[in-house]
Motif scaffolding. Structure first.
Motif, PDB file in Angstrom:
ATOM      1  N   MET A  38       0.762   4.390  -0.999  1.00  0.00           N
ATOM      2  CA  MET A  38       1.547   3.300  -0.447  1.00  0.00           C
ATOM      3  C   MET A  38       1.230   2.015  -1.200  1.00  0.00           C
ATOM      4  O   MET A  38       0.081   1.570  -1.240  1.00  0.00           O
ATOM      5  CB  MET A  38       1.260   3.098   1.044  1.00  0.00           C
ATOM      6  N   LEU A  39       2.247   1.429  -1.818  1.00  0.00           N
ATOM      7  CA  LEU A  39       2.123   0.162  -2.517  1.00  0.00           C
ATOM      8  C   LEU A  39       2.613  -0.956  -1.610  1.00  0.00           C
ATOM      9  O   LEU A  39       3.647  -0.822  -0.954  1.00  0.00           O
ATOM     10  CB  LEU A  39       2.957   0.173  -3.797  1.00  0.00           C
ATOM     11  N   MET A  40       1.880  -2.072  -1.586  1.00  0.00           N
ATOM     12  CA  MET A  40       2.279  -3.224  -0.779  1.00  0.00           C
ATOM     13  C   MET A  40       2.314  -4.458  -1.667  1.00  0.00           C
ATOM     14  O   MET A  40       1.333  -4.785  -2.334  1.00  0.00           O
ATOM     15  CB  MET A  40       1.308  -3.431   0.395  1.00  0.00           C
ATOM     16  N   LEU A  41       3.472  -5.137  -1.680  1.00  0.00           N
ATOM     17  CA  LEU A  41       3.658  -6.343  -2.466  1.00  0.00           C
ATOM     18  C   LEU A  41       4.050  -7.493  -1.559  1.00  0.00           C
ATOM     19  O   LEU A  41       4.700  -7.287  -0.526  1.00  0.00           O
ATOM     20  CB  LEU A  41       4.729  -6.141  -3.546  1.00  0.00           C
ATOM     21  N   GLY A  42       3.660  -8.698  -1.923  1.00  0.00           N
ATOM     22  CA  GLY A  42       4.004  -9.864  -1.137  1.00  0.00           C
ATOM     23  C   GLY A  42       5.480 -10.193  -1.239  1.00  0.00           C
ATOM     24  O   GLY A  42       6.066 -10.144  -2.316  1.00  0.00           O
ATOM     25  N   VAL A  43       6.089 -10.523  -0.102  1.00  0.00           N
ATOM     26  CA  VAL A  43       7.512 -10.858  -0.092  1.00  0.00           C
ATOM     27  C   VAL A  43       7.764 -12.168  -0.833  1.00  0.00           C
ATOM     28  O   VAL A  43       8.737 -12.303  -1.586  1.00  0.00           O
ATOM     29  CB  VAL A  43       8.027 -10.945   1.354  1.00  0.00           C
ATOM     30  N   LYS A  44       6.879 -13.151  -0.647  1.00  0.00           N
ATOM     31  CA  LYS A  44       7.120 -14.470  -1.222  1.00  0.00           C
ATOM     32  C   LYS A  44       6.883 -14.519  -2.729  1.00  0.00           C
ATOM     33  O   LYS A  44       7.708 -15.042  -3.473  1.00  0.00           O
ATOM     34  CB  LYS A  44       6.241 -15.504  -0.511  1.00  0.00           C
ATOM     35  N   ASP A  45       5.745 -14.000  -3.182  1.00  0.00           N
ATOM     36  CA  ASP A  45       5.429 -14.096  -4.613  1.00  0.00           C
ATOM     37  C   ASP A  45       5.746 -12.833  -5.389  1.00  0.00           C
ATOM     38  O   ASP A  45       5.727 -12.835  -6.620  1.00  0.00           O
ATOM     39  CB  ASP A  45       3.962 -14.475  -4.818  1.00  0.00           C
ATOM     40  N   GLY A  46       6.025 -11.722  -4.694  1.00  0.00           N
ATOM     41  CA  GLY A  46       6.379 -10.483  -5.378  1.00  0.00           C
ATOM     42  C   GLY A  46       5.227  -9.801  -6.075  1.00  0.00           C
ATOM     43  O   GLY A  46       5.442  -8.859  -6.843  1.00  0.00           O
ATOM     44  N   GLN A  47       3.999 -10.226  -5.828  1.00  0.00           N
ATOM     45  CA  GLN A  47       2.845  -9.650  -6.510  1.00  0.00           C
ATOM     46  C   GLN A  47       2.253  -8.486  -5.727  1.00  0.00           C
ATOM     47  O   GLN A  47       2.338  -8.434  -4.492  1.00  0.00           O
ATOM     48  CB  GLN A  47       1.764 -10.716  -6.730  1.00  0.00           C
ATOM     49  N   LEU A  48       1.646  -7.548  -6.468  1.00  0.00           N
ATOM     50  CA  LEU A  48       0.963  -6.420  -5.848  1.00  0.00           C
ATOM     51  C   LEU A  48      -0.245  -6.931  -5.075  1.00  0.00           C
ATOM     52  O   LEU A  48      -1.076  -7.675  -5.599  1.00  0.00           O
ATOM     53  CB  LEU A  48       0.524  -5.419  -6.916  1.00  0.00           C
ATOM     54  N   LYS A  49      -0.349  -6.547  -3.817  1.00  0.00           N
ATOM     55  CA  LYS A  49      -1.442  -6.987  -2.960  1.00  0.00           C
ATOM     56  C   LYS A  49      -2.469  -5.886  -2.717  1.00  0.00           C
ATOM     57  O   LYS A  49      -3.669  -6.144  -2.698  1.00  0.00           O
ATOM     58  CB  LYS A  49      -0.898  -7.465  -1.610  1.00  0.00           C
ATOM     59  N   GLN A  50      -1.989  -4.669  -2.526  1.00  0.00           N
ATOM     60  CA  GLN A  50      -2.920  -3.581  -2.261  1.00  0.00           C
ATOM     61  C   GLN A  50      -2.198  -2.246  -2.380  1.00  0.00           C
ATOM     62  O   GLN A  50      -0.971  -2.181  -2.468  1.00  0.00           O
ATOM     63  CB  GLN A  50      -3.546  -3.705  -0.876  1.00  0.00           C
ATOM     64  N   TRP A  51      -2.995  -1.178  -2.418  1.00  0.00           N
ATOM     65  CA  TRP A  51      -2.444   0.175  -2.328  1.00  0.00           C
ATOM     66  C   TRP A  51      -3.354   1.001  -1.447  1.00  0.00           C
ATOM     67  O   TRP A  51      -4.546   0.729  -1.290  1.00  0.00           O
ATOM     68  CB  TRP A  51      -2.271   0.823  -3.706  1.00  0.00           C
ATOM     69  N   THR A  52      -2.756   2.022  -0.819  1.00  0.00           N
ATOM     70  CA  THR A  52      -3.492   2.933   0.043  1.00  0.00           C
ATOM     71  C   THR A  52      -3.194   4.357  -0.391  1.00  0.00           C
ATOM     72  O   THR A  52      -2.030   4.735  -0.541  1.00  0.00           O
ATOM     73  CB  THR A  52      -3.095   2.758   1.530  1.00  0.00           C
ATOM     74  N   VAL A  53      -4.246   5.130  -0.600  1.00  0.00           N
ATOM     75  CA  VAL A  53      -4.106   6.540  -0.958  1.00  0.00           C
ATOM     76  C   VAL A  53      -4.472   7.374   0.258  1.00  0.00           C
ATOM     77  O   VAL A  53      -5.533   7.183   0.861  1.00  0.00           O
ATOM     78  CB  VAL A  53      -5.013   6.911  -2.145  1.00  0.00           C
ATOM     79  N   THR A  54      -3.580   8.283   0.642  1.00  0.00           N
ATOM     80  CA  THR A  54      -3.838   9.229   1.721  1.00  0.00           C
ATOM     81  C   THR A  54      -4.034  10.599   1.104  1.00  0.00           C
ATOM     82  O   THR A  54      -3.126  11.135   0.463  1.00  0.00           O
ATOM     83  CB  THR A  54      -2.667   9.272   2.719  1.00  0.00           C
ATOM     84  N   ASP A  55      -5.234  11.157   1.256  1.00  0.00           N
ATOM     85  CA  ASP A  55      -5.517  12.444   0.629  1.00  0.00           C
ATOM     86  C   ASP A  55      -4.917  13.574   1.471  1.00  0.00           C
ATOM     87  O   ASP A  55      -4.422  13.352   2.581  1.00  0.00           O
ATOM     88  CB  ASP A  55      -7.019  12.624   0.402  1.00  0.00           C
ATOM     89  N   PRO A  56      -4.923  14.805   0.952  1.00  0.00           N
ATOM     90  CA  PRO A  56      -4.306  15.916   1.691  1.00  0.00           C
ATOM     91  C   PRO A  56      -4.931  16.173   3.052  1.00  0.00           C
ATOM     92  O   PRO A  56      -4.306  16.796   3.909  1.00  0.00           O
ATOM     93  CB  PRO A  56      -4.509  17.112   0.749  1.00  0.00           C
ATOM     94  N   GLN A  57      -6.171  15.697   3.275  1.00  0.00           N
ATOM     95  CA  GLN A  57      -6.798  15.871   4.580  1.00  0.00           C
ATOM     96  C   GLN A  57      -6.407  14.769   5.561  1.00  0.00           C
ATOM     97  O   GLN A  57      -6.814  14.780   6.718  1.00  0.00           O
ATOM     98  CB  GLN A  57      -8.327  15.900   4.433  1.00  0.00           C
ATOM     99  N   ASP A  77       8.788  -6.593   5.869  1.00  0.00           N
ATOM    100  CA  ASP A  77       8.753  -7.554   6.965  1.00  0.00           C
ATOM    101  C   ASP A  77       8.631  -8.939   6.347  1.00  0.00           C
ATOM    102  O   ASP A  77       8.947  -9.125   5.164  1.00  0.00           O
ATOM    103  CB  ASP A  77       7.602  -7.241   7.930  1.00  0.00           C
ATOM    104  N   GLU A  78       8.163  -9.904   7.126  1.00  0.00           N
ATOM    105  CA  GLU A  78       8.096 -11.265   6.596  1.00  0.00           C
ATOM    106  C   GLU A  78       6.970 -11.443   5.588  1.00  0.00           C
ATOM    107  O   GLU A  78       6.931 -12.440   4.865  1.00  0.00           O
ATOM    108  CB  GLU A  78       7.917 -12.270   7.737  1.00  0.00           C
ATOM    109  N   LEU A  79       6.045 -10.467   5.490  1.00  0.00           N
ATOM    110  CA  LEU A  79       4.895 -10.602   4.597  1.00  0.00           C
ATOM    111  C   LEU A  79       4.912  -9.633   3.421  1.00  0.00           C
ATOM    112  O   LEU A  79       4.610 -10.017   2.284  1.00  0.00           O
ATOM    113  CB  LEU A  79       3.587 -10.412   5.383  1.00  0.00           C
ATOM    114  N   TYR A  80       5.262  -8.368   3.681  1.00  0.00           N
ATOM    115  CA  TYR A  80       5.073  -7.346   2.655  1.00  0.00           C
ATOM    116  C   TYR A  80       6.307  -6.462   2.471  1.00  0.00           C
ATOM    117  O   TYR A  80       7.048  -6.205   3.416  1.00  0.00           O
ATOM    118  CB  TYR A  80       3.890  -6.427   3.010  1.00  0.00           C
ATOM    119  N   ILE A  81       6.460  -5.987   1.236  1.00  0.00           N
ATOM    120  CA  ILE A  81       7.339  -4.862   0.919  1.00  0.00           C
ATOM    121  C   ILE A  81       6.431  -3.661   0.729  1.00  0.00           C
ATOM    122  O   ILE A  81       5.497  -3.709  -0.083  1.00  0.00           O
ATOM    123  CB  ILE A  81       8.157  -5.107  -0.359  1.00  0.00           C
ATOM    124  N   SER A  82       6.668  -2.590   1.469  1.00  0.00           N
ATOM    125  CA  SER A  82       5.825  -1.401   1.400  1.00  0.00           C
ATOM    126  C   SER A  82       6.657  -0.218   0.927  1.00  0.00           C
ATOM    127  O   SER A  82       7.741   0.036   1.451  1.00  0.00           O
ATOM    128  CB  SER A  82       5.206  -1.087   2.768  1.00  0.00           C
TER     129      SER A  82
END
Length: 315
Positions: free
Chosen positions: A262-281, A241-246
């Motif tokens: 799930m990796l999320m990077l900023g669209v403008k600067d291309g830097q890694l912003k956060q990650w989310t881990v979803t466990d099997p539960q 979207d206008e903020l993140y590449i996921s």
């Protein structure tokens, strides 16, 4: 980042000196031998179930409950790309004045940690890895792959949000390939260290450490020298979207089930912003990073693991 009680009974735990790393750290090759030694230890008090799951999930710690450490897959260390051939300057070419090296620009520090973007728990993720991506999605994946591959060191701060909404903060240090350290702020007694082969979760209060193969954590994607997301992983979704590449990576395991990163990077600067881990539960743990510094080189001693068995108290 919680680890279930069933998983807790299958970890190999060893007590360590509460002072931190030992001066004479044994090489990672001792990991297999120590695993056999740990099997006969008397169980000791463990980190609380809720804290363990939050901490482990935040760094993508997905332990295969039935797989002994001795049979763990060794983390492949990607080969560095070949160095560019230096251009030879002939005597006919005029000499050019050499500019003095410029110091790296100082990192602008954020006084207030960012608020992590919590994924919608009702989001629909494709169940099949056989997904067709259009040209833009492939370009986004190539951009993220190039960025992750370009990093050799990364230092910064993080804020972690567990499945129950609890927040923890701290500092992290990455040195590729395969090395990372997470230091949680007080009052948390936890730290995590990966030396390229193993990852340990240390509890300074209980003087214990739990050992896991790094190859069984999605952290290996962030710690590889070179990575091609569409070739080296099972990518099931690419959105922007206008903020993140996921980008969502799916991992299936016959023992513990399916997990996602799930990796999320900023669209403008291309830097890694956060990650989310979803466990099997289905529980999500999100880690947002900020104040990133790619010029600072951490001390290699920070990533040494002391595998010494301190299970028998002195005296």
């Amino acid at each position: 980042m919680e680890i279930s009680e069933r998983e807790s009974r299958n970890r190999h735990s060893a007590t360590v000196a509460a002072e931190g790393l030992g001066a004479g750290s044994a090489p990672p090759a001792q990991d297999i031998t120590l695993t056999n030694d740990f099997n006969g230890l008397t169980p000791r008090p463990a980190i609380s179930t809720g804290l363990r799951r939050s901490l482990a999930a935040g760094v993508g710690l997905l332990m295969v409950t039935a797989a002994p450490l001795a049979l763990a897959e060794t983390v492949p260390v990607p080969r560095p790309s070949p160095k560019a051939v230096e251009r030879q300057i002939s005597t006919a070419e005029p000499s050019r004045p050499q500019r003095p090296p410029q110091p790296p620009a100082p990192v602008a520090k954020l006084a207030t940690p960012p608020d992590p973007v919590i994924p919608d728990p009702r989001r629909n993720v494709p169940a099949s890895i056989f997904t067709t991506f259009d040209a833009k999605q492939k370009a986004d994946a190539a951009r993220v792959s190039a960025y992750l591959s370009s990093l050799s060191t990364l230092v910064g701060n993080f804020v972690q949000v567990g499945p129950d909404g609890s927040k923890l903060k701290g500092d992290f240090y990455i040195m590729k390939p395969g090395k990372v350290r997470f230091e949680y702020d007080e009052p948390s007694p936890i730290s995590m260290v990966a030396n390229g082969q193993s990852l340990v979760v240390r509890d300074r209060k209980l003087a214990t450490q739990d050992i896991y193969p790094l190859s069984q954590t999605p952290l290996r994607y962030l710690l590889s020298d070179r990575i091609d997301l569409l070739r080296d992983t099972s990518v099931v979704a690419i959105t922007s979207d206008e903020l993140y590449i996921s980008i969502i990576i799916e991992e299936k395991n016959a023992v513990i089930g399916t997990s996602r990163l799930m990796l999320m990077l900023g669209v403008k600067d291309g830097q890694l912003k956060q990650w989310t881990v979803t466990d099997p539960q289905g529980y999500d743990t999100t880690v947002a990073i900020y104040n990133l510094d790619t010029a600072r080189r951490p001390d290699p001693a920070m990533f040494k693991i002391d595998f010494t068995d301190y299970s028998t108290p002195p005296g």
